[in-house]
Design a protein around this motif. Structure first.
Motif, PDB file in Angstrom:
ATOM      1  N   UNK A 160      24.834 -28.530 -76.084  1.00  0.00           N
ATOM      2  CA  UNK A 160      23.818 -28.880 -77.090  1.00  0.00           C
ATOM      3  C   UNK A 160      22.621 -27.949 -77.061  1.00  0.00           C
ATOM      4  N   UNK A 161      22.016 -27.791 -78.243  1.00  0.00           N
ATOM      5  CA  UNK A 161      20.758 -27.039 -78.324  1.00  0.00           C
ATOM      6  C   UNK A 161      19.609 -27.969 -78.725  1.00  0.00           C
ATOM      7  N   UNK A 162      19.942 -29.142 -79.235  1.00  0.00           N
ATOM      8  CA  UNK A 162      18.927 -30.139 -79.586  1.00  0.00           C
ATOM      9  C   UNK A 162      19.265 -31.437 -78.867  1.00  0.00           C
ATOM     10  N   UNK A 163      18.227 -32.233 -78.574  1.00  0.00           N
ATOM     11  CA  UNK A 163      18.443 -33.533 -77.930  1.00  0.00           C
ATOM     12  C   UNK A 163      17.849 -34.607 -78.831  1.00  0.00           C
ATOM     13  N   UNK A 164      18.258 -35.825 -78.611  1.00  0.00           N
ATOM     14  CA  UNK A 164      17.702 -36.946 -79.384  1.00  0.00           C
ATOM     15  C   UNK A 164      16.359 -37.340 -78.762  1.00  0.00           C
ATOM     16  N   UNK A 165      15.440 -36.406 -78.863  1.00  0.00           N
ATOM     17  CA  UNK A 165      14.147 -36.560 -78.191  1.00  0.00           C
ATOM     18  C   UNK A 165      13.064 -36.127 -79.164  1.00  0.00           C
ATOM     19  N   UNK A 166      11.935 -36.781 -79.140  1.00  0.00           N
ATOM     20  CA  UNK A 166      10.775 -36.367 -79.927  1.00  0.00           C
ATOM     21  C   UNK A 166      10.191 -35.124 -79.270  1.00  0.00           C
ATOM     22  N   UNK A 167      10.297 -34.035 -79.981  1.00  0.00           N
ATOM     23  CA  UNK A 167       9.907 -32.751 -79.378  1.00  0.00           C
ATOM     24  C   UNK A 167       8.432 -32.724 -78.975  1.00  0.00           C
ATOM     25  N   UNK A 173      14.239 -40.552 -78.610  1.00  0.00           N
ATOM     26  CA  UNK A 173      14.210 -41.208 -79.911  1.00  0.00           C
ATOM     27  C   UNK A 173      14.776 -42.613 -79.760  1.00  0.00           C
ATOM     28  N   UNK A 174      14.207 -43.531 -80.539  1.00  0.00           N
ATOM     29  CA  UNK A 174      14.717 -44.911 -80.516  1.00  0.00           C
ATOM     30  C   UNK A 174      15.849 -44.978 -81.545  1.00  0.00           C
ATOM     31  N   UNK A 175      17.038 -45.293 -81.069  1.00  0.00           N
ATOM     32  CA  UNK A 175      18.214 -45.216 -81.931  1.00  0.00           C
ATOM     33  C   UNK A 175      18.865 -46.584 -82.077  1.00  0.00           C
ATOM     34  N   UNK A 252      11.206 -53.114 -83.802  1.00  0.00           N
ATOM     35  CA  UNK A 252      11.563 -52.221 -82.705  1.00  0.00           C
ATOM     36  C   UNK A 252      11.276 -50.759 -83.040  1.00  0.00           C
ATOM     37  N   UNK A 253      10.876 -50.519 -84.292  1.00  0.00           N
ATOM     38  CA  UNK A 253      10.473 -49.179 -84.746  1.00  0.00           C
ATOM     39  C   UNK A 253      11.519 -48.103 -84.440  1.00  0.00           C
ATOM     40  N   UNK A 254      12.716 -48.243 -84.974  1.00  0.00           N
ATOM     41  CA  UNK A 254      13.729 -47.219 -84.695  1.00  0.00           C
ATOM     42  C   UNK A 254      13.410 -45.909 -85.413  1.00  0.00           C
ATOM     43  N   UNK A 255      13.805 -44.815 -84.782  1.00  0.00           N
ATOM     44  CA  UNK A 255      13.640 -43.501 -85.403  1.00  0.00           C
ATOM     45  C   UNK A 255      14.833 -43.159 -86.277  1.00  0.00           C
ATOM     46  N   UNK A 256      15.991 -43.694 -85.940  1.00  0.00           N
ATOM     47  CA  UNK A 256      17.199 -43.346 -86.681  1.00  0.00           C
ATOM     48  C   UNK A 256      18.260 -44.401 -86.445  1.00  0.00           C
ATOM     49  N   UNK A 321      11.950 -35.906 -92.031  1.00  0.00           N
ATOM     50  CA  UNK A 321      10.998 -36.353 -91.002  1.00  0.00           C
ATOM     51  C   UNK A 321      11.635 -36.411 -89.618  1.00  0.00           C
ATOM     52  N   UNK A 322      12.880 -36.831 -89.549  1.00  0.00           N
ATOM     53  CA  UNK A 322      13.535 -36.882 -88.242  1.00  0.00           C
ATOM     54  C   UNK A 322      13.831 -35.485 -87.721  1.00  0.00           C
ATOM     55  N   UNK A 323      14.268 -34.596 -88.614  1.00  0.00           N
ATOM     56  CA  UNK A 323      14.541 -33.224 -88.186  1.00  0.00           C
ATOM     57  C   UNK A 323      13.273 -32.598 -87.608  1.00  0.00           C
ATOM     58  N   UNK A 324      12.161 -32.870 -88.274  1.00  0.00           N
ATOM     59  CA  UNK A 324      10.878 -32.344 -87.787  1.00  0.00           C
ATOM     60  C   UNK A 324      10.542 -32.946 -86.432  1.00  0.00           C
ATOM     61  N   UNK A 325      10.825 -34.239 -86.306  1.00  0.00           N
ATOM     62  CA  UNK A 325      10.523 -34.913 -85.036  1.00  0.00           C
ATOM     63  C   UNK A 325      11.332 -34.294 -83.893  1.00  0.00           C
ATOM     64  N   UNK A 326      12.582 -33.956 -84.200  1.00  0.00           N
ATOM     65  CA  UNK A 326      13.456 -33.391 -83.167  1.00  0.00           C
ATOM     66  C   UNK A 326      13.175 -31.912 -82.935  1.00  0.00           C
ATOM     67  N   UNK A 327      12.337 -31.329 -83.805  1.00  0.00           N
ATOM     68  CA  UNK A 327      12.031 -29.914 -83.656  1.00  0.00           C
ATOM     69  C   UNK A 327      13.144 -29.014 -84.149  1.00  0.00           C
ATOM     70  N   UNK A 328      13.943 -29.518 -85.068  1.00  0.00           N
ATOM     71  CA  UNK A 328      15.050 -28.719 -85.607  1.00  0.00           C
ATOM     72  C   UNK A 328      14.500 -27.807 -86.707  1.00  0.00           C
ATOM     73  N   UNK A 329      14.857 -26.555 -86.625  1.00  0.00           N
ATOM     74  CA  UNK A 329      14.407 -25.572 -87.617  1.00  0.00           C
ATOM     75  C   UNK A 329      15.401 -25.559 -88.762  1.00  0.00           C
ATOM     76  N   UNK A 330      14.900 -25.695 -89.979  1.00  0.00           N
ATOM     77  CA  UNK A 330      15.778 -25.652 -91.152  1.00  0.00           C
ATOM     78  C   UNK A 330      14.999 -25.069 -92.321  1.00  0.00           C
ATOM     79  N   UNK A 331      15.742 -24.632 -93.313  1.00  0.00           N
ATOM     80  CA  UNK A 331      15.109 -24.011 -94.466  1.00  0.00           C
ATOM     81  C   UNK A 331      15.120 -25.008 -95.631  1.00  0.00           C
ATOM     82  N   UNK A 332      13.933 -25.457 -96.003  1.00  0.00           N
ATOM     83  CA  UNK A 332      13.842 -26.469 -97.075  1.00  0.00           C
ATOM     84  C   UNK A 332      14.413 -25.917 -98.372  1.00  0.00           C
ATOM     85  N   UNK A 333      14.232 -24.638 -98.591  1.00  0.00           N
ATOM     86  CA  UNK A 333      14.660 -24.038 -99.853  1.00  0.00           C
ATOM     87  C   UNK A 333      16.173 -24.054 -99.999  1.00  0.00           C
TER      88      UNK A 333
END
Lengths: 338, 337
Positions: A160-167, A173-175, A252-256, A321-333
């Motif tokens: 893995x390069x990403x984790x289910x963690x708030x960067x 992350x609460x799942x 319980x305020x889940x993130x996903x 919002x979740x992708x941002x929370x996980x710190x995942x880089x993506x191109x909105x365009x």
């Protein structure tokens, strides 16, 4: 909560899941709802992990929707299943994996029924021969695709390069994990972890860094069902089940949310829009909704796949919002580019 | 005539049987697998229906047997019968030569964690009736913190095909009513609910206690099964159940849930039945020679039963059966030369 109480139950509901050499059958509807999930599953197992997963264009629906809607009798369903098994036999495989939870339930129910009523199996063999001149072996192992990802979860975690963690905060992350009803409610011993505390998605979330939420309506059906959804007039009943779940998980305020069924993520994702329109109510942080994923999508995110290659643009509830929370880089365009 | 008798199991039935045998002039030996005499009675606080002290009752059972040879932390390893006599080897290497054996090995409590949907050992505030009885006795259980709402689930592990126990455990309904009243006495502001299938108030004084539970203590009795238990964000329990009398499902939030665990066969029964060459029923309890006229006698001559080894029983029934078993042994041995 006493965690080792759940661990004890999980240890009693272990099932043998081969990690290679599978005959893969797709879902009727997943490719419409979540278009890249099955493609991602095959890419992970075949290309990333180098395993032998075979599929043929000659396979069909399992007949589950028709069966559960009372459109076809059980014998017809079993003959369709028998043909699927015949394709598996012809291709030289003994391990069978289904993409859809309802299919998994259908195959399990069929095999169990044949075990208790071998005369019915004989009759189905005759029917299949008459209709198609095919013969079949029963699978040695029957798995759901989430069982396979569960089995491979540690290998995926290692790669893995990403984790289910708030960067930003470093917190897991609460799942919310939602299991399709046809996975283990009918045959608890066929599901990892049993019916009351299934472990198949929990194990993935744990391996990938997330924190599980157990909330009062965790076990409750999402409301997809068949009769109540296929008949338009009944859809309010389906909606009310999803609504009940969201009201219950909200404190319980889940993130996903992660699910392992075709219908469940569809409902949990889409109905949030309907609830917001009907009641003006939203869930999740900043009223942005709680994003809902298939386990393949989550596996893909964790492995660093581009979110748009995972088909996440099709989701009704925005995932950014979740992708941002996980710190995942993506191109909105690139979101809607073909 | 060899006047020695072995009593397997040092619970109330075994103690009573041993005491009666000594009164009749026999020499009794008690073999008990745990380190104390008293069986399950050691764990109870007050006994239904009149709230008699369990400790005082046990003391009265123990007094007459103070001089009886007792083997604690000990089990039966082998039994061989020659003619009318049994040679019994114990796990402490002692060998006893006896003319008769009473099996008073009692019962086990159903392991509540097997009913996974109730969340015992998973959700903090789910306890069993045995746990609650211990709380009444000791005054201490971290799971019980001034509860404002308490539920009792009847028939946990009893009358349950899925749990492989079809039998009714006989004492759970009256125990639930008793404990509901007791907890209401301790926490007068609490709302108490009993979720039952049937209320089996067959004994003398039971129906009166049930009526008192409703009229004096305000206990609410809901006819319907609990389907699942979950925990909310504050740690309270959310219970889903069915109220069959109003034909409605219900959901209720509770501070404490008590599971009325049933009586099941003793875990040692299979081994004992093999050693003694006696039969077990489908329910795992010992089979007597005849359920009506010879319920304390085994099918093998010289084997006798007392108490819950042959099925769920109340304490008075177990004690009466122990007396009957001792008398049956006296009748059996009197015929020997």
């Amino acid at each position: 909560m006493i965690f080792n109480g759940k661990q004890r139950i999980w240890s009693e509901y272990q099932k043998e899941i081969p990690d290679d050499h599978y005959f893969y059958v797709r879902s009727c509807i997943r490719q419409n709802f979540f278009p890249a999930s099955e493609k991602t599953f095959l890419d992970i197992v075949q290309n990333r992990l180098g395993l032998d997963f075979f599929e043929t264009e000659h396979h069909t629906t399992c007949g589950g929707i028709a069966y559960h809607s009372d459109s076809i009798p059980q014998e017809t369903l079993m003959t369709i299943v028998a043909r699927q098994f015949a394709l598996m036999t012809d291709a030289g495989y003994k391990n069978y994996v289904a993409s859809c939870i309802t299919s998994f339930g259908i195959y399990t129910e069929t095999l169990e029924t044949w075990r208790h009523y071998p005369e019915l199996e004989t009759k189905v063999r005759e029917s299949l021969w008459k209709a198609t001149k095919r013969e079949f072996n029963k699978p040695e192992y029957l798995a759901h695709a989430s069982d396979v990802i569960y089995k491979l979860r540690d290998r995926i975690a290692t790669a893995s390069v990403n984790r289910l963690v708030n960067k930003k905060t470093g917190e897991p992350l609460k799942v919310v994990e939602h299991i399709g009803c046809h996975y283990s409610k009918m045959f608890p011993s066929k599901g990892v972890g049993g019916a009351e505390y299934p472990y198949v998605l929990t194990g993935m979330i744990e391996a990938w860094g997330g924190e599980i939420i157990d909330y009062p309506e965790r076990r409750h059906c999402c409301g997809f069902g068949f009769r109540q959804y296929l008949v338009k007039a009944n859809r309010g009943y389906s909606l009310s089940n999803t609504h009940k779940k969201f009201e219950s998980m909200k404190p319980f305020k889940p993130d996903m949310i992660i699910t392992n069924c075709p219908g469940c993520p569809y409902f949990l994702d889409r109905w949030q829009y309907v609830i917001s329109e009907m009641e003006g109510k939203t869930y999740g942080e900043n009223s942005q909704g709680i994003p809902v994923f298939t386990y393949e999508e989550v596996a893909g995110l964790v492995l660093g796949y581009d979110p748009w290659d995972l088909g996440l643009q099709i989701h009704q509830t925005g995932v950014e919002p979740l992708l941002d929370k996980m710190g995942i880089i993506y191109n909105k365009a690139d979101k809607y580019k073909l | 005539m060899n006047k020695q008798v072995l009593v397997i199991g040092g619970g109330p039935a075994g103690l009573e049987a041993a005491g009666q045998l000594e009164n009749l002039g026999y020499k009794a030996y008690i073999v008990e697998k745990s380190d104390k005499l008293g069986g399950h009675l050691l764990k109870w606080d007050r006994l239904f229906p009149e709230s008699i002290s369990a400790a005082e009752t046990l003391q009265k059972l123990l007094e007459p047997v103070g001089h009886i040879t007792t083997f604690l932390d000990c089990t039966v390893v082998s039994v061989s019968k020659t003619g009318e006599h049994f040679s019994v080897q114990l796990s402490n290497d002692a060998t006893l030569n006896v003319s008769a054996i009473i099996v008073s090995a009692g019962f086990s409590l159903f392991p509540a964690e097997k009913k996974e949907e109730y969340g015992y050992n998973i959700y903090n505030r789910v306890i069993t009736s045995a746990d609650l009885e211990d709380f009444f006795k000791t005054g201490s259980d971290s799971r019980i913190q001034n509860p404002k709402s308490v539920g009792f689930v009847h028939c946990v592990g009893s009358r349950d095909e899925k749990a492989c126990n079809r039998q009714c455990s006989k004492v759970c309904c009256i125990t639930a009513v008793k404990q509901a009243c007791e907890i209401k006495e301790q926490y007068p502001d609490a709302d108490i609910y009993c979720f039952y299938m049937d209320l089996r108030m067959y004994g003398r004084g039971y129906e009166d206690l049930y009526l008192e539970a409703q009229s004096k203590y305000g206990i609410r009795f809901i006819r319907g099964r609990v389907s699942e238990v979950a925990e909310d964000e504050t740690g309270k329990l959310v219970i889903k159940a069915e109220d069959t009398l109003s034909s409605k499902p219900l959901k209720i939030t509770l501070d404490l849930l008590v599971l009325m665990v049933g009586m099941i066969k003793n875990a040692d029964n299979e081994n004992l039945s093999s050693l003694l060459n006696t039969r077990l029923g489908d329910d795992g309890f010992f089979q007597s020679a005849s359920p009506i006229l010879r319920s304390t006698e085994g099918e093998i001559a010289g084997i006798f039963f007392a108490g819950a080894s042959t099925g769920p029983k109340t304490l008075p029934e177990s004690i009466n059966e122990a007396k009957a078993s001792a008398l049956a042994i006296h009748g059996y041995l009197s015929k020997q030369k």
